[in-house]
Design a protein around this motif. Structure first.
Motif, mmCIF file in Angstrom:
data_model
loop_
_atom_site.group_PDB
_atom_site.id
_atom_site.type_symbol
_atom_site.label_atom_id
_atom_site.label_comp_id
_atom_site.label_asym_id
_atom_site.label_seq_id
_atom_site.Cartn_x
_atom_site.Cartn_y
_atom_site.Cartn_z
ATOM 1 N N LYS A 216 11.319 3.248 -3.743
ATOM 2 C CA LYS A 216 12.444 3.925 -3.112
ATOM 3 C C LYS A 216 12.529 3.487 -1.649
ATOM 4 C CE LYS A 216 14.306 8.591 -2.357
ATOM 5 N NZ LYS A 216 15.516 8.415 -3.187
ATOM 6 N N ALA A 217 13.675 2.943 -1.247
ATOM 7 C CA ALA A 217 13.836 2.489 0.136
ATOM 8 C C ALA A 217 13.715 3.663 1.088
ATOM 9 C CB ALA A 217 15.199 1.809 0.302
ATOM 10 N N GLN A 218 12.911 3.489 2.154
ATOM 11 C CA GLN A 218 12.674 4.601 3.082
ATOM 12 C C GLN A 218 11.886 4.114 4.289
ATOM 13 O OE1 GLN A 218 9.371 7.268 1.317
ATOM 14 N NE2 GLN A 218 10.001 5.937 -0.376
ATOM 15 N N GLN A 219 11.823 4.996 5.305
ATOM 16 C CA GLN A 219 11.027 4.747 6.499
ATOM 17 C C GLN A 219 9.988 5.862 6.627
ATOM 18 O OE1 GLN A 219 13.103 4.777 10.261
ATOM 19 N NE2 GLN A 219 11.251 4.312 11.440
ATOM 20 N N PRO A 220 8.763 5.660 6.118
ATOM 21 C CA PRO A 220 7.749 6.713 6.185
ATOM 22 C C PRO A 220 6.999 6.775 7.512
ATOM 23 C CG PRO A 220 6.903 4.865 4.956
ATOM 24 C CD PRO A 220 8.322 4.518 5.315
ATOM 25 N N GLY A 221 7.198 5.801 8.386
ATOM 26 C CA GLY A 221 6.517 5.815 9.675
ATOM 27 C C GLY A 221 7.450 5.407 10.792
ATOM 28 N N GLU A 222 7.300 6.035 11.953
ATOM 29 C CA GLU A 222 8.204 5.766 13.077
ATOM 30 C C GLU A 222 7.545 5.028 14.226
ATOM 31 O OE1 GLU A 222 10.098 9.330 14.306
ATOM 32 O OE2 GLU A 222 11.104 9.656 12.386
ATOM 33 N N ALA A 223 6.267 5.228 14.456
ATOM 34 C CA ALA A 223 5.607 4.593 15.598
ATOM 35 C C ALA A 223 4.261 4.022 15.134
ATOM 36 C CB ALA A 223 5.396 5.603 16.737
ATOM 37 N N PRO A 224 4.240 2.746 14.754
ATOM 38 C CA PRO A 224 5.333 1.783 14.745
ATOM 39 C C PRO A 224 6.287 2.013 13.570
ATOM 40 C CG PRO A 224 3.383 0.792 13.781
ATOM 41 C CD PRO A 224 2.967 2.146 14.281
ATOM 42 N N PRO B 185 11.925 -3.183 21.036
ATOM 43 C CA PRO B 185 11.978 -2.449 19.759
ATOM 44 C C PRO B 185 12.817 -3.204 18.731
ATOM 45 C CG PRO B 185 12.435 -0.985 21.616
ATOM 46 C CD PRO B 185 12.458 -2.388 22.156
ATOM 47 N N ALA B 186 12.398 -3.099 17.474
ATOM 48 C CA ALA B 186 13.127 -3.755 16.388
ATOM 49 C C ALA B 186 14.365 -2.954 16.017
ATOM 50 C CB ALA B 186 12.215 -3.908 15.167
ATOM 51 N N ARG B 187 15.411 -3.666 15.626
ATOM 52 C CA ARG B 187 16.625 -3.052 15.096
ATOM 53 C C ARG B 187 16.707 -3.394 13.618
ATOM 54 N NH1 ARG B 187 17.694 -5.734 19.570
ATOM 55 N NH2 ARG B 187 18.846 -7.403 18.490
ATOM 56 N N VAL B 188 16.782 -2.364 12.777
ATOM 57 C CA VAL B 188 16.686 -2.546 11.323
ATOM 58 C C VAL B 188 18.031 -2.221 10.683
ATOM 59 C CG1 VAL B 188 15.446 -1.895 9.227
ATOM 60 C CG2 VAL B 188 14.243 -1.928 11.430
ATOM 61 N N HIS B 189 18.514 -3.148 9.860
ATOM 62 C CA HIS B 189 19.782 -2.965 9.159
ATOM 63 C C HIS B 189 19.545 -3.078 7.655
ATOM 64 C CE1 HIS B 189 21.553 -3.741 13.144
ATOM 65 N NE2 HIS B 189 20.771 -4.812 13.191
ATOM 66 N N ALA C 254 0.844 -1.191 0.000
ATOM 67 C CA ALA C 254 0.000 0.000 0.000
ATOM 68 C C ALA C 254 0.881 1.243 0.000
ATOM 69 C CB ALA C 254 -0.907 0.002 1.236
ATOM 70 N N THR C 255 0.237 2.395 -0.157
ATOM 71 C CA THR C 255 0.942 3.678 -0.130
ATOM 72 C C THR C 255 0.687 4.357 1.209
ATOM 73 O OG1 THR C 255 0.591 3.920 -2.510
ATOM 74 C CG2 THR C 255 1.279 5.879 -1.305
ATOM 75 N N LEU C 256 1.746 4.602 1.946
ATOM 76 C CA LEU C 256 1.633 5.260 3.241
ATOM 77 C C LEU C 256 1.854 6.752 3.064
ATOM 78 C CD1 LEU C 256 1.161 3.978 6.057
ATOM 79 C CD2 LEU C 256 3.585 4.332 6.512
ATOM 80 N N ASP C 257 1.009 7.555 3.693
ATOM 81 C CA ASP C 257 1.198 9.006 3.651
ATOM 82 C C ASP C 257 2.621 9.358 4.062
ATOM 83 O OD1 ASP C 257 -1.371 9.504 2.872
ATOM 84 O OD2 ASP C 257 -2.115 10.045 4.853
ATOM 85 N N GLY C 258 3.217 10.285 3.329
ATOM 86 C CA GLY C 258 4.563 10.720 3.655
ATOM 87 C C GLY C 258 5.643 9.963 2.922
ATOM 88 N N SER C 259 5.270 8.891 2.201
ATOM 89 C CA SER C 259 6.275 8.142 1.444
ATOM 90 C C SER C 259 6.636 8.904 0.175
ATOM 91 C CB SER C 259 5.765 6.743 1.106
ATOM 92 O OG SER C 259 4.560 6.807 0.372
ATOM 93 N N THR C 260 7.865 8.702 -0.277
ATOM 94 C CA THR C 260 8.387 9.414 -1.441
ATOM 95 C C THR C 260 8.556 8.440 -2.590
ATOM 96 O OG1 THR C 260 9.609 10.916 0.005
ATOM 97 C CG2 THR C 260 10.271 10.843 -2.312
#
Length: 396
Positions: free
Chosen positions: A228-236, A268-272, A185-191
């Motif tokens: 495009k690789a990215q993190q559009p959301g932080e919590a979660p 919390p998850a650790r992402v690499h 899906a498309t998350l708000d704030g994604s580029t």
């Protein structure tokens, strides 16, 4: 627990007539090797295994060999269908794929709890995944427009529907398991990538999901759909790993990757980010007639694929120009002439004042090359039938 997250394979993709499947196959082989060397307990694939609903035999072979490689390494996977996939086709294969450790979630049925899947890691930890395949909104968009209804209200209705499924999936999460959500899906704030298809991004993704809708109990949200690789959301924490190769010239220069997620129940998850090396680089060369030779010299020895855009005064005849470019740059697969001074120098992704026929032409050329005249005539006829009168401009 160690979980490898990837998405958007698009096996079967062609670019200006060049089949990218061998490169995608190489990327999938690299990903399977990473899953093994990084001791992944599970692999999550967030949709778009294929580039079309009717993939080639080579595309199917690339995907199935990937899952066989995971089976040989003893690594199970959970996979959802994306918007490019045929949900019916993938659903029909789910039983066979289950024999090699693949839990395929292709369709939303009458029992939302069937979307919750589990995998047990080597150390006994349970991974719980709420797996939501792509839910099409295109019919809603068209219906709202045709009926003259408030598109904003339909957007809200779509979000309410998504909320229903997210709440149902969250009910499967437990305090003693690793809890993840997977969506296409498309998350708000994604580029989006600067893709040649980006002008279609607004058309096909008019409905989006807010990060606020994501269940707080999810320790990681494995997204697919945006290249495009990215993190559009932080919590979660919500991540797109991106496509596995540079699929078109709009993705040129993007680093491709998969995500390795280390996580324990209640922590919390650790992402690499694990970089990928497979796939040819793409590069765009923009030149004027005066700078063309010098610009082509700059890509001599470049091993990837090249698109050449030549800015030329409107009305200037250019006989033999394409052959000249191809002789100097054999790996150029696209030579586009951009007329300046005629109001046609807008960026390829711009939709302002662009007809549906022109949008279709750009889309087809980005995938397969020049549009056959008979096909273009058929599209014009279909467009005229859908919208009586001349082609209407698509406003931004």
């Amino acid at each position: 627990m160690r979980v490898l997250h990837t998405a958007d394979f698009h096996a079967g993709r062609t670019l200006r007539g060049v089949d990218r499947t061998p490169e995608i196959h190489a990327a999938l082989t690299e990903i399977a090797d990473l899953a093994r060397t990084e001791r992944a307990d599970a692999v999550l694939v967030s949709g778009d295994l294929f580039d079309s609903v009717n993939p080639s035999a080579d595309a199917e072979a690339a995907i199935f060999q990937f899952f066989l490689a995971l089976r040989d390494a003893g690594i199970p996977s959970i996979v959802i269908a994306g918007n490019h996939d045929s949900a019916n086709r993938l659903a029909s294969l789910s039983g066979l794929l289950g024999w090699v450790g693949v839990q395929m979630v292709a369709q939303v049925g009458t029992n939302p709890q069937a979307l919750v899947r589990t995998i047990t890691a080597r150390d006994g930890t349970t991974l719980t995944v709420g797996a939501l395949p792509y839910l099409s909104e295109r019919r809603l968009i068209r219906s709202a427009d045709l009926l003259g209804q408030d598109v904003g209200a339909w957007r809200q209705r779509y979000r309410e529907g998504i909320n229903f499924f997210l709440r149902q999936l969250e009910r499967g999460f437990r305090g003693d398991t690793v809890n993840m959500l997977m969506m296409h899906a498309t998350l708000d704030g994604s580029t989006p990538s600067g893709s040649e298809r980006s002008f279609l991004f607004d058309l096909t993704n008019a409905y989006t999901i807010s990060p606020l809708q994501l269940p707080a109990s999810a320790q990681y949200v494995a997204l697919g759909h945006v290249h495009k690789a990215q993190q559009p959301g932080e919590a979660p924490p919500a991540y797109y790993p991106g496509s596995v190769i540079q699929l078109d010239f709009g993705e040129a220069g993007e680093r491709k990757q998969v995500n390795l997620v280390e996580v324990e129940p209640g922590r919390p998850a650790r992402v690499h980010a694990l970089p990928l090396s497979a796939g040819r680089e793409l590069r765009t060369v923009r030149a004027t007639l005066d700078t063309l030779d010098r610009k082509l010299e700059s890509v001599q020895g470049f091993g990837g694929l090249v698109k050449v855009i030549i800015e030329a005064p409107g009305g200037t005849a250019m006989p033999g120009l394409k052959d000249r470019v191809l002789r100097a740059t054999p790996n150029a697969i696209a030579v586009d002439l951009e007329r300046v001074g005629e109001g046609t120098g807008a960026a390829p992704s711009a939709r302002e004042g662009v007809s549906m026929t022109e949008l279709f032409t750009r889309y087809y050329e980005a995938r397969k090359g020049a549009v056959p005249p008979a096909l273009l005539d058929a599209f014009r006829e279909a467009d005229a039938a859908a919208q009586p009168g001349e082609d209407e401009a698509v406003s931004a």
